[in-house]
Scaffold this motif. Structure first.
Motif, PDB file in Angstrom:
ATOM      1  N   LYS A 223      -1.870  -3.351  12.566  1.00 25.57           N
ATOM      2  CA  LYS A 223      -2.116  -2.684  11.276  1.00 25.57           C
ATOM      3  C   LYS A 223      -3.122  -1.559  11.481  1.00 25.57           C
ATOM      4  O   LYS A 223      -3.931  -1.588  12.408  1.00 25.57           O
ATOM      5  CB  LYS A 223      -2.625  -3.685  10.257  1.00 25.57           C
ATOM      6  N   GLN A 224      -3.055  -0.593  10.579  1.00 27.92           N
ATOM      7  CA  GLN A 224      -3.993   0.524  10.642  1.00 27.92           C
ATOM      8  C   GLN A 224      -5.377   0.043  10.251  1.00 27.92           C
ATOM      9  O   GLN A 224      -5.551  -0.726   9.308  1.00 27.92           O
ATOM     10  CB  GLN A 224      -3.543   1.629   9.674  1.00 27.92           C
ATOM     11  N   SER A 225      -6.386   0.511  10.997  1.00 18.68           N
ATOM     12  CA  SER A 225      -7.763   0.121  10.706  1.00 18.68           C
ATOM     13  C   SER A 225      -8.189   0.649   9.340  1.00 18.68           C
ATOM     14  O   SER A 225      -7.818   1.759   8.932  1.00 18.68           O
ATOM     15  CB  SER A 225      -8.695   0.668  11.790  1.00 18.68           C
ATOM     16  N   ASP A 226      -8.943  -0.149   8.626  1.00 19.59           N
ATOM     17  CA  ASP A 226      -9.447   0.265   7.315  1.00 19.59           C
ATOM     18  C   ASP A 226     -10.414   1.428   7.427  1.00 19.59           C
ATOM     19  O   ASP A 226     -10.673   2.137   6.444  1.00 19.59           O
ATOM     20  CB  ASP A 226     -10.156  -0.907   6.632  1.00 19.59           C
ATOM     21  N   HIS A 227     -10.942   1.678   8.627  1.00 16.92           N
ATOM     22  CA  HIS A 227     -11.928   2.744   8.821  1.00 16.92           C
ATOM     23  C   HIS A 227     -11.307   3.991   9.389  1.00 16.92           C
ATOM     24  O   HIS A 227     -12.022   4.916   9.783  1.00 16.92           O
ATOM     25  CB  HIS A 227     -13.039   2.250   9.745  1.00 16.92           C
ATOM     26  N   SER A 228      -9.977   4.025   9.508  1.00 14.71           N
ATOM     27  CA  SER A 228      -9.344   5.190  10.101  1.00 14.71           C
ATOM     28  C   SER A 228      -9.301   6.351   9.134  1.00 14.71           C
ATOM     29  O   SER A 228      -9.432   6.204   7.944  1.00 14.71           O
ATOM     30  CB  SER A 228      -7.904   4.842  10.520  1.00 14.71           C
TER      31      SER A 228
END
Length: 358
Positions: free
Chosen positions: A353-358
């Motif tokens: 999953k895509q990082s929440d901080h990206s």
């Protein structure tokens, strides 16, 4: 009397049963399962031959497959005793394998004289394994992960069947004996050639030629030594060899077969060749491929399977050089370069999953 009649009915049944057992070892498609059931139901001798041979096959997957197809058949899921019986089983199977190749040769070359296999053997690699083999004529075969190759040599032919996976073939020159690799519904015939065949499905194949020339035909086409005169004289990458309706692929070219149709042959750059054949050095090279395609390629070398929390991640572009089977290195690269985090959902399942901080 035709060649097909020279091959006894019993031998033909045993040969066909041997081919079905080999197919079960790699895994049957839904269509193959249906065709197999129809063949078995045609004649009790067909069923008896399959079950007798299955007891000699040293793979539990085959017995499990038969158990699911014929749950009322007793004794098929009993393990084979691994004592002196194993050597007897191996000998019997070797004889059946020779019969299988003789049947294949007769089926695909009905005009060929009756031949006796002088050498036959099965070569295989496990998932994540790569191995190199030297055949009796000094041909060098390198098999990629999860591959199965059946080899039969006669006085007049060198016949190989790539049932699954991928192989590199450095072919020893022998103008009197054509060298043919059958994969799915295509045949690749070479003379003094180095080439790579990848089987994605029966109707989806890839051929890369790095030395010499390779002729692509349907398996039903009879290829003999005389045909190589035309093969050597073929002058361009789209030329069809007369009388045998073959495509010629020369060094530095690639042929893609999709749904049994050979696409226009393409010329490769040195980088293209290096990327396509990186597996021969145990590496994988990506240069802008979609993440979904890259993960599918990586999965060929490991039991790990990937799940994408967001389907849109599949279109992200991936670039880099990775060691085949190095899941940790891949996951670290995805985190650092694409801000993709992972979570292990089980021993062999990884969610991305895509990082929440990206």
């Amino acid at each position: 009397m035709s060649n097909i009649h020279q091959f006894s009915s019993k031998d033909a049944i045993q040969a066909t049963a041997s081919r079905w057992i080999s197919a079960m070892d790699r895994g049957l498609s839904a269509q193959e399962r249906h065709e197999f059931q129809l063949w078995v139901q045609e004649n009790k001798a067909h069923q008896d031959a399959v079950f007798e041979l299955a007891q000699l096959w040293d793979e539990l997957s085959v017995l499990n497959e038969l158990s699911s197809l014929f749950p009322n058949k007793h004794g098929i899921n009993k393990p084979v005793q691994r004592t002196a019986n194993f050597s007897i089983a191996a000998s019997v199977f070797a004889a059946l394998l020779i019969a299988s190749f003789m049947f294949i040769a007769i089926e695909h070359w009905p005009s060929a004289p009756h031949e006796q296999a002088k050498y036959s053997k099965i070569y295989r690699t496990k998932v994540g394994e790569q191995a190199t083999f030297v055949l009796p004529d000094s041909t060098i075969v390198q098999l990629n992960t999860n591959s199965l190759l059946e080899v039969a040599y006669t006085n007049n032919r060198r016949q190989l069947i790539l049932s699954r996976g991928e192989g590199r073939f450095n072919v020893a020159k022998d103008a009197a004996r054509p060298f043919t690799v059958m994969a799915g519904d295509k045949s690749f015939t070479a003379l003094g050639t180095v080439f790579n065949v990848q089987r994605n499905a029966a109707s989806d194949l890839e051929l890369v030629v790095t030395e010499g020339k390779v002729m692509i035909t349907d398996p039903s086409v009879a290829v003999n030594a005389d045909d190589f005169v035309q093969l050597q004289n073929a002058s361009n990458d789209t030329e069809k060899v007369k009388n045998i309706n073959a495509s010629i692929v020369i060094s530095g070219e690639k042929a893609l077969i999709k749904e049994s149709i050979t696409k226009p042959i393409t010329r490769l750059t040195q980088d293209d060749v290096q990327r396509d054949l990186a597996w021969q050095q145990g590496m994988l090279i990506f240069n802008g491929e979609p993440l979904g395609d890259a993960l599918q390629e990586v999965s060929r070398y490991t039991a790990t399977r990937f799940e994408l929390a967001d389907p849109s991640l599949a279109s992200l572009k991936v670039a880099g050089v990775f060691k085949a089977g190095d899941i940790v290195g891949l996951l670290d690269s995805l985190r650092l370069n694409l801000a993709i985090e992972h979570e292990r959902l089980g021993e062999h399942i990884v969610s991305l999953k895509q990082s929440d901080h990206s």
